[in-house]
Design a protein around this motif. Structure first.
Motif, short mmCIF file in Angstrom:
data_model
loop_
_atom_site.label_atom_id
_atom_site.label_comp_id
_atom_site.label_asym_id
_atom_site.label_seq_id
_atom_site.Cartn_x
_atom_site.Cartn_y
_atom_site.Cartn_z
N LEU A 35 3.00 8.78 -10.36
CA LEU A 35 2.03 9.09 -9.32
C LEU A 35 2.53 10.25 -8.46
O LEU A 35 1.77 11.13 -8.07
CB LEU A 35 1.77 7.85 -8.46
N GLY A 36 3.85 10.24 -8.18
CA GLY A 36 4.43 11.32 -7.40
C GLY A 36 4.32 12.66 -8.10
O GLY A 36 4.10 13.70 -7.45
N TYR A 37 4.46 12.68 -9.42
CA TYR A 37 4.31 13.93 -10.16
C TYR A 37 2.92 14.54 -9.95
O TYR A 37 2.75 15.76 -9.95
CB TYR A 37 4.52 13.69 -11.66
N LYS A 38 1.93 13.69 -9.79
CA LYS A 38 0.55 14.17 -9.64
C LYS A 38 0.29 14.74 -8.26
O LYS A 38 -0.68 15.47 -8.07
CB LYS A 38 -0.43 13.02 -9.92
N VAL A 39 1.12 14.42 -7.25
CA VAL A 39 0.86 14.87 -5.88
C VAL A 39 0.86 16.39 -5.74
O VAL A 39 -0.11 16.95 -5.18
CB VAL A 39 1.82 14.17 -4.91
N PRO A 40 1.88 17.18 -6.15
CA PRO A 40 3.15 16.73 -6.71
C PRO A 40 4.22 16.57 -5.63
O PRO A 40 4.23 17.30 -4.65
CB PRO A 40 3.52 17.89 -7.63
N VAL A 41 5.11 15.60 -5.85
CA VAL A 41 6.27 15.45 -5.00
C VAL A 41 7.32 16.45 -5.46
O VAL A 41 7.71 16.44 -6.63
CB VAL A 41 6.84 14.02 -5.07
N GLN A 42 7.78 17.30 -4.56
CA GLN A 42 8.81 18.27 -4.89
C GLN A 42 10.00 18.19 -3.94
O GLN A 42 10.94 18.96 -4.04
CB GLN A 42 8.20 19.68 -4.86
N ALA A 43 9.94 17.24 -3.03
CA ALA A 43 11.05 16.96 -2.12
C ALA A 43 10.79 15.58 -1.53
O ALA A 43 9.65 15.10 -1.53
CB ALA A 43 11.13 18.00 -1.01
N THR A 44 11.84 14.94 -1.08
CA THR A 44 11.67 13.64 -0.41
C THR A 44 12.18 13.75 1.02
O THR A 44 13.19 14.40 1.27
CB THR A 44 12.45 12.54 -1.15
N PRO A 45 11.45 13.13 1.97
CA PRO A 45 10.21 12.36 1.78
C PRO A 45 8.99 13.28 1.65
O PRO A 45 8.95 14.37 2.22
CB PRO A 45 10.11 11.55 3.08
#
Length: 276
Positions: free
Chosen positions: A232-242
């Motif tokens: 699911l994060g890949y679809k956001v995409p998440v590229q750093a946390t948080p």
């Protein structure tokens, strides 16, 4: 990696970060700049990509009642959320338990949100998603324990314990020590039994958008929940946390990344709730 404290960040790609102002704050300014002209003054943000460092002192949660009756093992989807799903505002947060920036965001903002009437009165629905990074040795294992905690109804306690003691278990790998201190002994025993059934390494994000369990022929039951969060994060995409995604009455705003203080987040929620 820690970024300058005077920037709100949304890295554009792994390994090549470019500081830009978080889009949902820009949206807020466009919609309601007249309501709070000092909205972004003196605010800092940081995010963690593959390598992070933290200096917060480790703390041990010792407030658990050791002899309480065990909670039943829940069936169905794991509950890693706070508040009501029917709330007008939904905030999805993707974090790595070994990420210092994630800990800072939890301690400076999310903890206050969880305890506030924004959650308890049904204004905001906060949903946790696991996004453990491969660069953090124990982050996948911490996510596994957090999901086991959700199965026995102890997720809030374990989430707090993981962040409070991040430096300690991040150095030693002794996650069970701090998880056990956060709950009754009977509940920990049930969690321990569940986690011990997992033999393969827990999944982590490799940033290649591949299935974290693709090469695992015998994945742990809890790892499917971690895998689903990562995908699911890949679809956001998440590229750093948080990374966090805010949705208001079904309208999803662009993702933000980094640390936002509770007073600023509260003002943003108020601006959304004031809209007709």
């Amino acid at each position: 990696m820690n970024y300058r404290s005077d920037q709100l960040l949304a890295p554009t790609s792994f390994g090549n970060q470019r500081p830009i102002r978080t889009w949902w704050l820009v949206v807020l300014l466009l919609l309601s700049a007249t309501l709070f002209p000092s909205f972004v003054q003196a605010q800092g943000a940081s995010s963690t990509t593959v390598k992070s460092s933290g200096t917060s002192a480790a703390k041990t949660n010792t407030g658990a009642t050791k002899n309480a009756d065990p909670k039943p093992v829940a069936a169905g989807p794991l509950v890693k959320s706070y508040g009501s799903a029917s709330a007008p505002i939904r905030m999805d947060v993707f974090t790595d338990y070994q990420c210092p920036s994630c800990r800072n965001f939890y301690e400076s903002s999310l903890r206050q949100l969880i305890a506030s009437d924004y959650v308890t009165s049904g204004k905001v629905y906060l949903v946790h998603h696991d996004f453990p990074l491969r660069a953090h040795m124990y982050s996948g294992l911490a996510a596994r324990w957090a999901n086991a905690a959700a199965r026995v109804g102890e997720f809030p306690e374990v989430e707090a314990a993981l962040y409070e003691n991040q430096d300690a278990w991040g150095a030693s790998g002794d996650i069970p020590k701090y998880v056990a201190a956060a709950m009754p002994a009977a509940d920990f025993k049930r969690m321990e039994t569940l986690v011990k059934s997992c033999e393969s390494p827990p999944p982590t994000s490799s940033w290649d958008h591949g299935d974290p369990l693709a090469n695992d022929s015998h994945p742990c039951a809890f790892d499917y929940a971690v895998r689903d969060d990562i995908e699911l994060g890949y679809k956001v995409p998440v590229q750093a946390t948080p990374t966090y995604v805010i949705t208001y009455k079904g309208q999803k705003l662009p993702a933000g990344s980094g640390i936002v203080s509770w007073p600023i987040l509260k003002q943003f929620f108020d601006s959304l709730l004031a809209q007709q």
